[in-house]
Write a protein that holds these residues in place. Sequence first.
Motif, PDB file in Angstrom:
ATOM      1  N   THR A 106      -7.364   5.404  -2.741  1.00 17.64           N
ATOM      2  CA  THR A 106      -7.833   6.627  -2.088  1.00 17.64           C
ATOM      3  C   THR A 106      -7.051   6.840  -0.793  1.00 17.64           C
ATOM      4  O   THR A 106      -6.345   5.948  -0.313  1.00 17.64           O
ATOM      5  CB  THR A 106      -9.327   6.545  -1.760  1.00 17.64           C
ATOM      6  N   LEU A 107      -7.206   8.007  -0.228  1.00 20.49           N
ATOM      7  CA  LEU A 107      -6.530   8.295   1.030  1.00 20.49           C
ATOM      8  C   LEU A 107      -6.965   7.316   2.118  1.00 20.49           C
ATOM      9  O   LEU A 107      -6.153   6.910   2.971  1.00 20.49           O
ATOM     10  CB  LEU A 107      -6.831   9.741   1.442  1.00 20.49           C
ATOM     11  N   GLY A 108      -8.229   6.899   2.076  1.00 20.15           N
ATOM     12  CA  GLY A 108      -8.717   5.925   3.055  1.00 20.15           C
ATOM     13  C   GLY A 108      -8.052   4.569   2.919  1.00 20.15           C
ATOM     14  O   GLY A 108      -7.649   3.955   3.914  1.00 20.15           O
ATOM     15  N   THR A 109      -7.919   4.077   1.691  1.00 22.47           N
ATOM     16  CA  THR A 109      -7.291   2.762   1.503  1.00 22.47           C
ATOM     17  C   THR A 109      -5.807   2.810   1.840  1.00 22.47           C
ATOM     18  O   THR A 109      -5.263   1.872   2.424  1.00 22.47           O
ATOM     19  CB  THR A 109      -7.484   2.257   0.066  1.00 22.47           C
ATOM     20  N   LEU A 110      -5.144   3.906   1.493  1.00 21.05           N
ATOM     21  CA  LEU A 110      -3.713   4.024   1.791  1.00 21.05           C
ATOM     22  C   LEU A 110      -3.455   4.019   3.293  1.00 21.05           C
ATOM     23  O   LEU A 110      -2.543   3.347   3.789  1.00 21.05           O
ATOM     24  CB  LEU A 110      -3.146   5.310   1.185  1.00 21.05           C
ATOM     25  N   MET A 111      -4.264   4.780   4.022  1.00 22.67           N
ATOM     26  CA  MET A 111      -4.077   4.851   5.473  1.00 22.67           C
ATOM     27  C   MET A 111      -4.485   3.534   6.142  1.00 22.67           C
ATOM     28  O   MET A 111      -3.892   3.128   7.146  1.00 22.67           O
ATOM     29  CB  MET A 111      -4.865   6.020   6.041  1.00 22.67           C
ATOM     30  N   GLY A 112      -5.493   2.875   5.586  1.00 16.72           N
ATOM     31  CA  GLY A 112      -5.879   1.566   6.113  1.00 16.72           C
ATOM     32  C   GLY A 112      -4.766   0.549   5.957  1.00 16.72           C
ATOM     33  O   GLY A 112      -4.470  -0.229   6.866  1.00 16.72           O
ATOM     34  N   GLU A 113      -4.125   0.552   4.798  1.00 16.97           N
ATOM     35  CA  GLU A 113      -3.013  -0.365   4.550  1.00 16.97           C
ATOM     36  C   GLU A 113      -1.830  -0.064   5.460  1.00 16.97           C
ATOM     37  O   GLU A 113      -1.027  -0.951   5.762  1.00 16.97           O
ATOM     38  CB  GLU A 113      -2.587  -0.275   3.082  1.00 16.97           C
TER      39      GLU A 113
END
Length: 455
Positions: A106-113
Amino acid sequence: MKRNLTFALFCGTLVPMAALAQERPNIIYIMTDQQSATAMSCAGNTDLQTPNMDRLAAHGVRFENAYCSMPLSGPSRSSMFTGYMPGTVGLCANGTPLPDSLRTQTLGTLMGEAGYHCAYAGKWHVHTNSLPSEHAFGFERLHGHNDYGLAEACVGFLRRKQDKPFFLVASFDNPHNICEYARKQNLPYATVEEPVDIEECPNLPANFAVAPYEADALIFEKSLKYRLHPTKNYTPDDWRRYRNAYCRLVEAVDVEIGKIVDEIDRQNLWKNTVVIFASDHGDGQGAHQWNQKTALYEEVANVPFIVCLPGGKNAGKVLPQLVNAGVDLMPSVCDWGGAEVPSGRKGVSIRPIAEKGDTAILGQPYIVSETVFTETGGGTMGWMVRTTDYKYILYSMGLYREQLYDMNFDRGEMHNLAVEKKYKDVVKRHRELLAEWMKNHSKNEGKTNLHYIPE
């Protein structure tokens, strides 16, 4: 991504990693639910006043031709946070869970990484109304599905000491309460005072009438479920009261958005923050005597899309380039955040156009929105192809299922040009674009809907 990391490590003796991270902008995504692009005073609407949305437009770049991926909340939001068109991954109905393969992309996991602190407040609806736990899909949950207290939760987050860039999503429910209003139910997240005098209400829109050569599939779908379309026997005055309530609900959510904008002002976050404002879809507002969403009318599919760049670059500009507010969100946010977009996503980053701020720059030659009438149970499918000058709509069944409108002279969609021989070549060209799009967005099992396109 590895190349960027290697470069950062190589430069580590000169520039600390924390400093490199902080050079990337913070990103704030503010979203409403069921707001049409024209439901802002900065868009020229004199029936309401949205000073805080107008502040965002004054700070940023407003895209006039942004459209949702699908005019239904769950599918539209799934598109924003997965980067896929809803039909490509089977997310065409509210309440459909994300496939397991997408839960960690998700956009959240991508930005977190990529090193961002990701936080989410408000309506999620992919598929649960709120994020299902305190940490989910890469986000910290700040506040559940409730407009009351949502802005305050976001302000509290913004006041935290941050040691890395953040990605904050503020997702409001209103003006979605217009659904409860139409059903004569209590409004969950706002109050609307009913005017005593009908003259206090907005007038009917210029495209209030159902146009000649309208797709009769819409008439069929509207007849199927009273809960969604309790407006069947509305009088003109009833529609005016509906439009008044809708405007007041937009104003109510504007007040809440103002609390977040005030905090951005207090901390002068504008200097290193990208602020994006959009909605998941619009509302018929009585145009063509339509309430609700799902149809591909302009009032329903055309959504607000404002991008405020760091330092106020290109502040106040209005751009005509086409944007898919669903699939284009992921590559845009990842572009600003330095995150890698996974393979298979076909959206386009709007960062280069926003940062150049030039109306003459070529954008995407066309974009597509899709729809499925899952809520009524009728199952009609539809597709919209929006090019620079025209809007072509195809529904899967019924009389006059092809629609063609000149967006320069008939934004109200009152003259279906698909019934005129002289537009035969224009219709053919848009069929070809839709066929091209369908081939590039086939479902997981490789199936397409090409057979619905007339020969």
